[in-house]
Design an enzyme around this catalytic site. Structure first.
Site, PDB file in Angstrom:
ATOM      1  N   SER A  77       0.687  -1.265  -0.042  1.00  0.00           N
ATOM      2  CA  SER A  77       0.053   0.023  -0.078  1.00  0.00           C
ATOM      3  C   SER A  77       0.899   1.279  -0.219  1.00  0.00           C
ATOM      4  O   SER A  77       0.324   2.316  -0.104  1.00  0.00           O
ATOM      5  CB  SER A  77      -0.866  -0.215   1.265  1.00  0.00           C
ATOM      6  N   HIS A 110      -3.703  -3.660  -4.917  1.00  0.00           N
ATOM      7  CA  HIS A 110      -4.038  -3.073  -3.662  1.00  0.00           C
ATOM      8  C   HIS A 110      -5.452  -3.178  -3.080  1.00  0.00           C
ATOM      9  O   HIS A 110      -6.468  -2.523  -3.544  1.00  0.00           O
ATOM     10  CB  HIS A 110      -3.492  -1.633  -3.542  1.00  0.00           C
ATOM     11  N   GLU A 145      -7.255  -1.143  -5.741  1.00  0.00           N
ATOM     12  CA  GLU A 145      -6.391  -0.256  -6.706  1.00  0.00           C
ATOM     13  C   GLU A 145      -5.581  -1.299  -7.573  1.00  0.00           C
ATOM     14  O   GLU A 145      -4.872  -2.209  -7.188  1.00  0.00           O
ATOM     15  CB  GLU A 145      -5.854   0.685  -5.807  1.00  0.00           C
ATOM     16  N   ASN A 164      -5.005   6.358  -0.216  1.00  0.00           N
ATOM     17  CA  ASN A 164      -4.032   6.739   0.808  1.00  0.00           C
ATOM     18  C   ASN A 164      -3.526   8.103   0.543  1.00  0.00           C
ATOM     19  O   ASN A 164      -3.160   8.607   1.861  1.00  0.00           O
ATOM     20  CB  ASN A 164      -3.444   5.614   1.119  1.00  0.00           C
TER      21      ASN A 164
END
Ligand code: HSC
Length: 700
Positions: free
Chosen positions: A414, A435, A447, A485
């Site tokens: 990540s 991800h 993702e 993120n």
């Protein structure tokens, strides 16, 4: 030809053929009207069968047409409602023959027919509420007349699809084919049309009178409203409209339904929900890669790392019917992973979400091993080990030596550099990021990270794999945090600075939750783990020592208040109900921190909290867009809608910023520059350019 006309045994069979889903746009409606008249005017025709062929009946109104607004083709003649009326008023029986999905306006058309025949592939639903509107072609009036008020409320307000079996139990269809030997639904429908024609009688739903006491109706309505957590206008309007089927004459109720549809159609919620619908489908298209690029079939998977994430990923694969091997370095870790999986399936059975039989079948697809050479049989190998480059290196070197030549090698990292990870193998072109979001078996977002050397066919195959396991895949480029993120960090940073300045944790969370976020940022960190946040900030301090953060979250984490898992974080948690409670200890920590650092505290409005947090998201989104990390603004929205609890009726952070108007967003950010930590507010160059020229993110 949009509607095929064929005559079988004196019955006209009208087959809609508007790819891909028989969307009832203006051209198809015109063609249907023409063919219906042809059948009605031909004295040799005894009845009519309406079908969409063997794959799909109809997915309803053509949503693409909605964007033209209230004067657009959706409302042009023939309006779908009048087409339904035409069918219902026919002087000959009209029978619907249904295979595949039959949704929205498609189901409303079927309700205008005198009989309904379906095969076991049929799926029914009125999903209009998910688009912020209500069924506007008579569905709110005819469905309760067919299946009763309670059933109609359930179907219309939930917007959910039901399968053929459930449709039979609801009384939605008259005849069902479960056995191919009975022939096709069309064949059965032709027989039914002939039977009805010879009887000289066929029922019309508009003639049904619902008899229900006023108090019974209001009880049903109240019970339905009570099930809605945060009711949007469309859901409430759907409930109202269904009640008119009891309280108003049919024609009057149809008029009100139409007016309500037009009002909802123009609402901000509906526009956002429609955006979300198309954004999700657009995300599946990869720029620069044609649909024809060959994809590698993924029929078996190996997951390395039997922790929570790896086990969740294994469940996703098994749920989609794929055999999956879960690997770890010790037998103990493998067994723990397998037990965790079994417990998860057990909990799903207990909650009634899964039958024991299905859970057993899925569990049988999952095996465990410590022997890495066994990944050689997998088409896809997914690494889900501890987030540490040295660990990743040794895992990827092992994967490289054991995986078959055509295998796709994926990392669930990540935060780490996917290109560096790919560099540990002799085949970086076969490496892609996958991800997943925690809990991996439940979260829809995936993702799909395109490395500098990832081959087109590997990326396309990874996106197809995402679809296969029921995830919404969004392509992201390589950067720290990818799309979701990376933006979340800016959002969180603002949430923490707001505490420095005068807000309480509860105020920050409530402001954003009242605005629509599923969970406020601090409550989210309590769920994810404040220790994880602390680890990320520690790493940042080494990589970017000048990057300012509030120290408050560090203080909270250093107290051992990691969040829900330790029973306390930003809040205290009830050990049984897990309900959060504001904690005076945290409030005083926040106050003391401000006093110690001579930060003048002030009243902060909820509006400012929302604006600062959301514009921080949009500003970082603009950077991501310009850097090509996201393919399009709507992909960023899809990430937030599916992975971060962003409310669908707000359309996503980029859509929301577009709606506010980028010049206004820019002006607001310039205003923040004059405030606390103002130097951090650097408008992204893309935002500045678009804002100054009055354009939108959607235009990029
Ligand atoms: C409605 O019906 C209102 C009524 O009450 C009538 C009111 C009166 C008139 C209204 C005036 C305002 N339209 O999802 P997929 C496309 S509201 C246009 O990838 P799947 C989709 O974009 C409607 N396009 O496939 C995609 O195109 P692409 C209520 C539609 O197999 C392609 O089809 N109905 C479309 O995973 C494949 O879609 C709904 O809300 C539509 N209605 O799922 C149904 N539906 O290839 C929404 C699909 O170019 N649709 N497309 O990307 C769905 O739920 C899913 O698409 C399906 C297929 C389950 C149909």
């Amino acid at each position: 030809m949009l509607v095929n006309y064929e005559v079988t045994e004196s019955v006209a069979v009208l087959t809609m053929q508007q790819a891909p889903v028989n969307g009832l746009g203006l051209p198809l409606r015109k063609a249907l009207r023409e063919m219906l008249h042809k059948a009605f005017d031909d004295a040799t025709i005894k009845g009519v069968v309406l079908t969409g062929g063997e794959k799909v009946f109809s997915a309803g109104a053509d949503i693409e047409e909605f964007e033209a607004g209230l004067d657009g083709p959706n409302f042009a003649d023939p309006y779908l409602g009048s087409l339904v009326d035409l069918v219902e008023a026919a002087g000959k029986p009209v029978v619907a023959a249904i295979s595949g999905v039959c949704l929205g306006g498609g189901l409303e058309l079927v309700l205008g027919c005198h009989y309904r025949v379906a095969d076991s592939s049929a799926r029914f639903g009125l999903p209009e509420v998910n688009l912020g509107i209500l069924p506007g072609a008579g569905g709110t009036q005819r469905l309760p007349r067919l299946i009763g008020v309670e059933g109609a409320l359930d179907l219309i307000v939930s917007g959910e699809m039901v399968d053929c079996e459930r449709a039979v139990s609801l009384g939605l269809i008259d005849r069902v084919l479960v056995d191919e030997a009975e022939g096709t639904a069309v064949k059965k429908a032709v027989q039914l049309a002939l039977e009805a024609a010879s009887s000289g009688h066929w029922p019309r739903l508009r003639d049904v009178v619902i008899r229900m006491q006023a108090n019974e109706l209001s009880q049903l309505i109240e019970a339905k409203i009570a099930t809605l957590r945060k009711p949007l206008p469309a859901a409430l309007q759907c409930i109202d409209a269904v009640s008119w089927s009891v309280t108003l004459p049919f024609e009057e109720a149809l008029g009100k339904e139409y007016a309500a549809l037009r009002e909802l159609m123009a609402s901000a919620e509906s526009q956002a929900l429609r955006h979300a619908f198309f954004a999700e489908r657009r995300a599946g298209k990869i720029q620069g890669i044609s649909r024809e690029v060959p994809v590698r079939a993924v029929t078996s998977v190996a997951v390395i790392g039997a922790g929570t994430m790896g086990s969740g990923i294994a469940m996703c694969c098994a749920n989609a019917g794929m055999p999956v091997m879960l690997l770890d370095t010790s037998e103990e870790a493998v067994q723990r992973g397998l037990q965790g999986l079994a417990a998860n399936y057990g909990a799903a059975i207990k909650r009634g979400r899964l039958t024991t039989e299905v859970a057993d079948r899925r569990l049988r697809l999952i095996s465990g091993s410590t022997d890495f050479s066994r990944i050689g049989s997998a088409d896809l190998v997914i690494e889900a080990v501890y987030e540490d480059m040295a660990v990743k290196e040794s895992v990827f070197r092992a994967i490289d030596s054991f995986a078959q030549p055509d295998a796709i090698l994926a990392s669930n990292t990540s935060t780490l550099d996917l290109d560096a990870i790919a560099g540990f193998t002799s085949r970086p072109q076969d490496v892609v990021g996958l991800h997943f979001f925690s809990p991996a078996n439940l979260m829809r977002l995936l993702e799909v990270v395109r490395g500098a050397k990832t081959r087109d066919e590997v990326l396309a195959s990874a996106m197809q794999f995402a679809r296969k396991i029921g995830k919404v895949g969004v392509v992201a480029g390589v950067c720290d945090g990818f799309i979701g993120n990376r933006m979340f960090e800016e959002y969180l940073r603002q949430a923490y600075f707001l505490l420095d300045e005068g807000a309480t944790p509860l105020q920050v969370d409530r402001a954003l939750e009242d605005w629509g976020m599923a969970m406020g940022p601090l409550a989210t960190m309590d769920l994810a783990g404040n220790d994880i946040g602390l680890a990320i900030r520690k790493r940042r301090k080494i990589e970017q020592p000048d990057r300012p953060y509030s120290a408050i979250p560090d203080l909270v984490a250093e107290m051992g208040r990691f969040g829900q898992k330790t029973g306390a974080g930003w809040y205290r948690y009830d050990p049984v109900t897990r309900k959060r409670q504001a904690d005076p200890e945290i409030d005083s920590l926040v106050l003391e921190y401000g006093a110690r650092n001579h930060i003048a505290r002030r009243e902060i409005s909820d509006e400012e909290i929302v604006a600062r947090c959301l514009f921080a998201l949009a500003n970082e989104g603009a950077l991501i867009l310009r850097e090509g990390i996201a393919q399009r603004a709507s992909d960023i929205d899809t990430v937030y809608l599916n992975g971060y609890g962003f409310p669908a009726h707000r359309g996503g952070p980029m859509f929301y910023a577009d709606k506010i108007g980028l010049p206004n967003v820019l002006a607001r950010i310039e205003g923040f520059q004059a405030g606390y930590m103002g130097e951090l507010w650097q408008p992204a160059s893309l935002l500045t350019e678009l804002g100054e020229t009055g354009q939108s993110f959607a235009s990029v």
